[in-house]
Design an enzyme around this catalytic site. Structure first.
Site, short mmCIF file in Angstrom:
data_model
loop_
_atom_site.label_atom_id
_atom_site.label_comp_id
_atom_site.label_asym_id
_atom_site.label_seq_id
_atom_site.Cartn_x
_atom_site.Cartn_y
_atom_site.Cartn_z
N VAL A 34 0.68 -1.45 0.03
CA VAL A 34 -0.28 -0.52 0.09
C VAL A 34 0.55 1.41 0.62
O VAL A 34 0.01 2.52 -0.47
CB VAL A 34 -1.08 -0.19 0.90
CG1 VAL A 34 -2.04 0.55 0.80
CG2 VAL A 34 -1.27 -0.89 1.78
N THR B 116 -1.99 -5.33 -9.11
CA THR B 116 -2.47 -6.01 -8.11
C THR B 116 -1.88 -5.39 -6.13
O THR B 116 -0.79 -5.39 -6.13
CB THR B 116 -1.77 -7.47 -8.03
OG1 THR B 116 -0.43 -7.13 -8.32
CG2 THR B 116 -2.31 -8.33 -9.56
N LYS C 268 10.00 6.60 -4.07
CA LYS C 268 10.05 8.08 -4.04
C LYS C 268 11.50 8.68 -3.79
O LYS C 268 12.00 9.00 -2.36
CB LYS C 268 9.93 7.85 -2.41
CG LYS C 268 7.89 6.88 -2.69
CD LYS C 268 7.76 6.72 -1.49
CE LYS C 268 5.43 6.56 -1.63
NZ LYS C 268 5.00 6.29 -0.49
N SER D 172 -4.94 -59.51 14.81
CA SER D 172 -3.64 -59.75 15.43
C SER D 172 -3.32 -61.26 15.63
O SER D 172 -1.75 -61.83 15.12
CB SER D 172 -3.18 -58.80 16.17
OG SER D 172 -3.11 -57.53 15.36
N SER E 139 -9.20 -51.70 9.51
CA SER E 139 -9.64 -51.28 8.30
C SER E 139 -11.44 -51.35 8.03
O SER E 139 -12.01 -51.78 7.11
CB SER E 139 -8.75 -51.55 6.59
OG SER E 139 -8.79 -53.04 7.48
#
Lengths: 302, 654
Positions: free
Chosen positions: B55, B133, B188, B497, B564
């Site tokens: 800005v 932009t 500037k 398992s 799962s």
């Protein structure tokens, strides 16, 4: 070698517009080209012919008519469609016909009903999901941020905060049922580019752009052409023959002429380059305030 | 956000007067010989550029100045501008150029630009399109959009401030988008007394940074947008600066299309032109190179070849067409070619692939979800694409690579992308129109991301993988077994398992080579970064499947024991393997039985509400419909189950 291969700015603009039109045809179901008979429309139509040659452009032309255009515009309208091998659809808002809406008695309502409402009604009636328009980003400040593919909700509203980013040559044409897009293939053209292209490509335009002696009256500092006998002359008012032309064409009672001797395209361009007022000044519609155009767009005006 | 700080110190500088603009006025050629003028101007080239700055850097003022100096401001606009300058300008009685370019009403009130705006001006040599932009971090999206089509970038810095974080961010984005011409405009200068030292120090700092991000070169120009120094003519106040002026730079910088001209021929087919049975043309835009009638071409992805018969346009057939042009080609052979195909020269076609490494810029409020399918548009192709989680996210302020699981609005990260169909492409750096893509949300249809392809992770055409001499068959033959994946699924506590462990012991005793991937063990290592949300569960299974895949490639019999619960994930795993290799083993234990065992005490916790998303309690278990092996644990014990599984796979496979 390089210079012969290098594209000029007009060639690049042409290639971009053609690319955009082909994307729309490939990605939408029922596109239409809004045709206002003005110079930008003429340019856009010419580009459409090029984009699909040797096929005719695979969509119809739609003129949202107000019954108040210049006679010369009506004369060119049919011919241009026939030359392009395209169907011409003319839509007039039945409510506006019934109420006899006109620019003399109804002011802003004239544009709202004939153009804004008329356009929405026509798009709904034919179920068009994409409509090409000839608007350019250089015309007005609020248009500088308009996307090439401008997304509209199912009630045709434009939401400036909710537009899709457009990167590279990738346009997103996806939408839900009932939603539509307005597509502006001339987004990156300027008024000078348009004139130069018309000149180079020999595109037929309404003769009113070129100067001739025409009957005029002065109203609110604008020169208005008396195009037919519907024009309500004031007591003792006599149309005066002046050498005039138009920089933009709309409804004849709302379109200001400029006094000019420019009768050829190079002369028109010369005059434009030397002149110091911008194009839209001739239109009564956005004189009030610079933000008025943005409001109109949100409501669905093109 | 206030706008009052914008161009502070303006009172110190003088503004060019309206008379000066008139003095600049139209070139005499327009008045004297318009035809000569038109002839000259129709050969102008077109340069697109982007201005980046925050800005306070005076960006809008600079653009306003460029429009003003090139006489793109008309008298009516000027009088409106003078009026606006007094009511809402920040320059006192002077003209506020910034008001010329701040577009939408809401933004004008806020004093900041919040979107990409396009402006136009022209000089004798060129027409210019400026993408204006905003500079804030939250508008990375807009800057990337503006930069995507730019030939050049002007990066503004305030001479009093020097190189700031945002300067680095803008430079990084400009470099990321592949812009080759970079101008560092030190603005500037009037406010630092036109001092050379100020300028030199800023340039030195910038040079160091530019090198660190791989930016090869840039041009630094000391300017004042407000006072007009070094914009169109060299500044009297800065005699130490010998040029070029900003305008000279804009007028001479090379354009992208010229760069693409020397590359191989590529055309994205947009539309097939079939007016009648005798004509079949392929319409599209040439993204690089040139084409002539008679050229040998190849169509991707089919790979079919032919020769160019003609280049058709309404102005007659062309002898040559070049990068940037929109044309229609016809071929000498009837070959398959439709929208989405890419036409290339026959000898150097583009790659076709469905798995890429990319840099992604996220543009939506809703964050990126790894694993979710998006629509990817690349060239004229639309395909379904899924993104893996980012390899890293780039902190746009520090350029640091940071770990990330997702990408939020305006975030940039490196991610892999899979598409459901192979598409022709090139690396973005080689050809932006062949390697840049957008991502579209399937539900809202919004454009949610943009990306740039680095390279393909595997080629889909002909060559699938790195060809190795010791292939999976060789590995399996050496072990005298057929590789298998035994995918155990079932509720927590169902006995997966236990049974899997017994199966592996039996296989081992039989001299088979195997490996057991157990849920808990994997979560301690490979997947320790994953939790139990749906997204994480999907990723958990994906990783396990891929690991198992590598192990079967090595010839092993792999056993996995995970709950799962979702069919979709198990199908995803199954699809990775050749037919017959994936064996789904359903350990079928009713919920009440599993719950009554409750070996780990988890069911109790879940019932007490202390454990969320627990399968069978508050998260569903979708039982397999057609498992290869179905074990009903209410009918047999673990030992019997293991025996049955081993005999099933060995009888079937040996």
């Amino acid at each position: 070698m390089i210079s012969s291969n290098r594209l000029t700015h007009l060639q690049r603009l042409e290639a971009e517009s053609i690319h955009i039109m082909r994307e729309v045809v490939a990605e939408t179901e029922n596109p239409v080209m809004l045709y206002s008979v003005g110079k930008d429309s003429a340019c856009m139509l010419h580009l459409a012919k090029k984009a699909f040659y040797p096929s005719p452009p695979p969509f119809p032309l739609l003129h949202v008519d107000t019954t108040w255009k210049f006679k010369a515009m009506y004369e060119l309208r049919q011919k241009a469609a026939e030359d392009a091998g395209m169907d011409l659809l003319v839509y007039q808002n039945p409510e506006a016909i019934e109420k006899g809406i006109n620019p003399f008695d109804h002011g802003a309502l004239h544009t709202d009903m004939w153009k804004t409402d008329g356009l929405k009604q026509a798009l709904d009636k034919y179920g068009f999901d994409a409509a090409f328009g000839g608007a350019r980003r250089d015309e007005e400040k609020s248009r500088a941020k308009e996307r090439v593919f401008s997304f509209r909700s199912s009630n045709h509203r434009w939401d400036p905060k909710n537009q899709r980013p457009e990167l590279w040559k990738l346009y997103n044409a996806r939408k839900a049922k009932g939603e539509s897009i307005r597509v502006f293939p001339l987004s990156n053209w300027t008024e000078l580019d348009i004139w130069q292209y018309i000149h180079l490509e020999n595109i037929e335009i309404v003769p009113l752009y070129k100067s001739a002696m025409r009957p005029t009256v002065e109203r609110d500092g604008m020169l208005i052409m008396v195009d037919d006998d519907r024009f309500p002359l004031k007591e003792g008012e006599e149309p005066v023959m002046r050498s005039i032309r138009f920089r933009t064409l709309g409804c004849y009672p709302l379109t200001g002429a400029v006094e000019s001797e420019a009768a050829t395209l190079p002369e028109i361009i010369q005059e434009m380059l030397l002149t110091t007022t911008s194009e839209r000044q001739g239109r009564a519609i956005d004189h009030d305030q610079s933000a008025s155009m943005e409001k109109k767009k949100q409501e669905g005006y093109f | 956000m206030t706008s009052t700080s914008k161009t502070t110190g303006a009172d110190a500088a003088s503004i060019a007067s309206v008379d000066a603009a008139k003095a600049y006025a139209a070139e005499s050629l327009i008045a004297e010989d318009i035809d000569a003028y038109l002839e000259k101007h129709q050969h102008k080239s077109l340069l697109r550029f982007i201005t980046c700055g925050s800005v306070d850097d005076g960006k809008s003022t600079l653009i306003g100045r460029l429009l003003y100096d090139s006489k793109m401001i008309f008298e009516d606009q000027l009088s409106a501008l003078e009026k606006d300058s007094k009511s809402s300008g920040t320059q006192g009685q002077n003209i506020d150029f910034a008001l010329l370019v701040d577009g939408l009403a809401a933004e004008r009130e806020q004093g900041i630009t919040i979107d990409v705006a396009y402006r136009f001006f022209a000089t004798e040599k060129r027409k210019f399109i400026v993408a204006d932009t905003p500079g804030h971090e939250q508008y990375t999206r807009n800057m990337v959009t503006g930069a995507s089509n730019a030939d050049l970038a002007v990066i503004l810095v305030d001479a009093r401030q020097g190189i700031l974080t945002q300067t680095r961010r803008h430079s990084y984005l400009v470099h990321l988008l592949g812009i080759k011409n970079v101008v560092l405009a030190v603005n500037k200068m009037d406010l630092v007394g036109y001092g050379k030292d100020w300028f030199d120090e800023i340039v030195e700092n910038y040079k160091e940074f530019a090198q660190s991000i791989g930016m090869e070169n840039f041009t630094a120009i000391p300017i004042s947008g407000l006072a007009g120094d070094n914009i169109t003519s060299l500044s009297a106040g800065m005699s130490w600066y010998k040029g070029p002026t900003l305008m000279e730079m804009l007028e001479s910088a090379p354009i992208n299309d010229s760069r693409m001209l020397d590359r191989d021929f590529r055309l994205n087919v947009q539309w097939v032109n079939r007016p009648n049975l005798d004509f079949r043309g392929f319409s599209g835009n040439i993204t690089s190179g040139k084409v002539k009638p008679g050229d040998d071409i190849r169509v991707l992805p089919s790979g079919k070849t032919s020769t160019v018969k003609s280049i058709v346009t309404m102005d007659g057939d062309l002898e040559e067409a070049v990068a940037g042009q929109s044309v229609t080609l016809t071929f000498n052979d009837e070959i398959d070619c439709s929208r989405g195909a890419v036409i290339t020269n026959a000898s150097s076609p583009v790659e076709v692939a469905d798995h890429f490494e990319t840099t992604l810029v996220w543009m939506a409020e809703e964050e990126m979800l790894p694993g979710r399918p998006y629509i990817m548009k690349i060239g004229s192709n639309m395909v379904s694409a899924t993104i893996t989680e980012p390899k890293f996210e780039v902190n746009v302020n520090t350029m640091a690579h940071e770990p990330s699981r997702t990408l939020k609005l305006n975030a940039i990260g490196v991610c892999n992308i899979n598409t459901d169909r192979a598409v022709p492409f090139e690396a973005y750096n080689d050809n932006p129109d062949m390697g840049g893509f957008i991502l579209i949300d399937r539900i809202t249809n919004a454009t949610v991301g943009a990306g740039m392809i680095h390279f393909a992770l595997r080629r889909s055409q002909n060559v699938h993988w790195q060809a190795v001499d010791i292939d999976r068959e060789a590995h399996a033959a050496q072990k005298n077994q057929k590789p298998r994946l035994l995918w155990f699924t079932g509720l927590s506590g169902s006995g997966k398992s236990t049974i899997a462990n017994l199966v592996e012991k039996k296989l081992f005793a039989l001299g088979k080579h195997s490996f057991l991937l157990d849920g808990d063990n994997v979560r301690h290592g490979l997947n320790k970064d994953l939790g139990f949300t749906d997204v994480d569960r999907v990723e958990n299974i994906r990783r396990i499947s891929e690991v198992a895949k590598l192990m079967t490639d090595a010839g092993l019999i792999v056993l996995t024991a995970f709950i799962s619960p979702f069919r979709a994930e198990r199908r995803m795993a199954r699809e990775l393997f050749p037919d017959g290799e994936f064996i789904e083993v359903f350990i079928d234990t009713p919920l009440d039985v599993a719950e009554s065992r409750d070996v780990k005490g988890l069911y109790k916790k879940a019932r007490d509400g202390k454990l969320k998303n627990f399968t069978g309690i508050d998260s569903p278990y979708e039982a397999p419909q057609e498992p290869e092996i179905h074990i009903d644990t209410t009918e047999m014990d673990a030992e019997a189950a293991a025996e049955r599984i081993v005999s099933a796979i060995l009888n079937e496979s040996d």
